[in-house]
Design an enzyme around this catalytic site. Structure first.
Site, short mmCIF file in Angstrom:
data_model
loop_
_atom_site.label_atom_id
_atom_site.label_comp_id
_atom_site.label_asym_id
_atom_site.label_seq_id
_atom_site.Cartn_x
_atom_site.Cartn_y
_atom_site.Cartn_z
N LYS A 63 0.86 -1.19 0.00
CA LYS A 63 0.00 0.00 0.00
C LYS A 63 0.89 1.24 0.00
O LYS A 63 1.90 1.28 0.73
CB LYS A 63 -0.87 -0.04 1.27
CG LYS A 63 -1.87 1.09 1.40
CD LYS A 63 -2.68 0.92 2.68
CE LYS A 63 -3.75 1.98 2.81
NZ LYS A 63 -4.52 1.84 4.07
N SER A 138 -9.47 1.62 3.08
CA SER A 138 -8.62 2.37 2.18
C SER A 138 -7.60 1.52 1.41
O SER A 138 -7.03 2.00 0.42
CB SER A 138 -7.89 3.45 2.96
OG SER A 138 -7.05 2.88 3.94
N SER A 162 -9.47 -0.80 7.16
CA SER A 162 -8.96 -0.66 5.79
C SER A 162 -8.32 -1.88 5.18
O SER A 162 -8.07 -1.91 3.98
CB SER A 162 -7.96 0.49 5.74
OG SER A 162 -8.68 1.68 5.66
N1 GLN Z 1 -12.67 3.87 6.55
C1 GLN Z 1 -12.02 4.18 7.78
C2 GLN Z 1 -11.58 5.62 7.77
O1 GLN Z 1 -11.72 6.25 6.79
C3 GLN Z 1 -10.85 3.29 8.02
C4 GLN Z 1 -9.67 3.68 7.23
C5 GLN Z 1 -8.44 2.93 7.60
O2 GLN Z 1 -8.51 1.90 8.28
N2 GLN Z 1 -7.31 3.47 7.16
O3 GLN Z 1 -11.07 6.11 8.71
#
Ligand code: GLN
Length: 455
Positions: A63, A138, A162
């Site tokens: 990532k 994400s 994410s």
């Molecule tokens: N969707 C969640 C957020 O936007 C989790 C994102 C993540 O785990 N990086 O915070």
């Protein structure tokens, strides 16, 4: 490879070609040259009859929020579009030391901000199963790469879901270990108190192998801890798991799709039929988990991202004076979603608001953790759906940020508790989430093997 059916170079080249041609928007940058160099070293070792390790020559994706020395590390943002890492993240270094070959920096929501991988300057990531839908987020690019076999495994980052959510949306495995099991050093900080490094892969065995390599105490991350290797035998038998719990209000929530609910309850029946006790648990309202998580995550990200002002890092846009420069650089180079979070986070941290909001959220987090501790006195595993609904169409979430936040209802609580939790691509259309008490990562994998056998 050892059987010499395919050379490491051929394997790496094949994956690089697939990544290059792919139309799912999973790639931010390719690490072609180093990947091929590393592959030829593995081939020479094999040719010389040297022993090679389990992960040696295995191509993987990263990532684009991990530092890998000399590579662009953009966090899918304009601000860091030209930023190159001066060092390598501990978890990634350990994989490279074990012989795995990094192929690609993967598309994701900018700075981890999102649940769809549309908040990116590299184009919305498309779902591996239905490209009209989002890839999830994400870590969307990472999950899609694994699902499409563009990478053998990928390393995502999970702050509030994410890794687990895109794994569920693309029908692969995604594991968020216990907070601290894997060093965060070199992972760009979103919300430091819940940020976790974890693998996305196509089997529980691959998750186990990659997790073992990455785990361990690191002097560069004071929250990391030493852990025991998880052995294959240890997770092949789930007889120690006697009781499974699930949160009634997750399943009774108005937001859950009827098929996800039915499928989840059908799974519960199958578990009972195997002689495992199932307990319904009362828990905090899912909306409350979301508001507590977002209050804290926004506060932490506002603080973590304050250093990106175009002075030491980031694409500076000169203004009339220093203050102007900061303001233009940040206004122009952060996405709408990231700005929403920075403004929200600074608000809840500011004088006059912090007691009312930030400290209240901290207090709620303590209560949530205490409840988890109580729950794990009664059950060995907590099972839940990964998401209340199926992946949205590309474009939908951008119109309604609140709906997007609420779609994280089932993942964020476990992040606040620092618990180990795994998505398996079975049981419901977006998978199932298996969670155990802190540091019981092995138990999660054990139960995953069991579920794999019965579902
Ligand atoms: N969707 C969640 C957020 O936007 C989790 C994102 C993540 O785990 N990086 O915070």
């Amino acid at each position: 490879m050892v059987s010499k059916e395919i050379s490491c170079t051929a394997l790496v080249q094949e994956k690089l070609d697939l990544l290059k041609q792919n139309k799912y928007h999973t790639v931010n940058s390719l690490l072609e040259e180093t990947a091929l160099e590393l592959a030829s070293k593995v081939d020479s070792k094999i040719a010389n009859g040297e022993k090679i390790g389990l992960l040696e020559g295995i191509p993987f994706g990263i990532k684009d929020v991990y530092m890998v020395q000399g590579t662009y590390t953009t966090a899918s943002s304009n601000l860091l579009k030209k930023y190159k890492s001066p060092y390598t993240a501990t978890a990634i270094q350990k994989l490279v030391d074990a012989g795995s070959i990094p192929l690609v920096k993967e598309n994701c929501d900018s700075f981890g901000h999102g649940s769809s991988s549309e908040n990116t300057i590299f184009g919305a990531v498309k779902n591996a199963i239905n490209p009209a839908l989002v890839g999830g987020g994400s870590s969307g690019g990472s999950a899609v790469n694994v699902a499409k076999d563009f990478t053998t495994f990928s390393i995502g980052g999970d702050t509030g879901g994410s890794i687990r959510q895109p794994a569920g949306y693309n029908k692969v495995y995604g594991f968020k270990p216990t907070y601290g099991r894997v060093s965060r050093f070199g992972l760009m900080a979103y919300a430091s108190s819940t940020d976790c490094v974890g693998p996305i892969a196509k089997s529980i065995e691959d998750i186990r192998i990659v997790l073992n390599i990455m785990s361990g105490k690191d002097v560069k991350d004071q929250t990391s801890y030493a852990s025991e290797e998880i052995l294959e035998e240890e997770i092949s038998n789930a007889s120690a798991i006697k009781t499974v719990g699930y949160f009634k209000n997750f399943i009774e929530s108005k937001a859950i799709s009827s098929t996800i609910k039915e499928d989840f309850l059908a799974t519960i029946k199958k578990i009972k039929a195997k002689g495992i006790k199932v307990k319904e648990l009362d828990f905090f309202d899912a909306d409350m988990l979301v508001s507590t998580y977002y209050t804290l995550a926004m506060a932490e990200t506002a603080s973590n991202l304050s250093r990106l002002d175009g002075t030491n890092y980031g694409a500076r846009i000169e203004g009339e004076n220093l203050k102007d420069t900061y303001s233009i650089t940040r206004s122009e180079n952060f996405s709408e979603e990231s700005k929403r979070r920075i403004v929200g986070g600074n608000q809840v941290l500011s004088q006059g608001f912090s007691d009312e909001i930030y400290l209240k959220a901290q207090n709620l987090r303590d209560q949530i953790s205490a409840r988890f501790t109580e729950d794990f006195h009664q059950v060995d595993i907590i099972l839940s759906p990964v998401t209340p609904a199926n992946p949205p169409k590309i474009g939908e979430s951008l119109q309604d940020p609140l709906a997007m936040y609420l779609s994280d209802a089932y993942t964020v609580g476990f992040s606040l508790g620092g618990l180990p939790t795994l998505t398996i691509p079975k049981g419901t259309s977006t998978g199932l989430q298996i969670t155990a008490d802190q540091k019981k990562d092995a138990q999660v994998l054990q139960f995953a093997n069991f579920l794999n056998d019965i579902l």
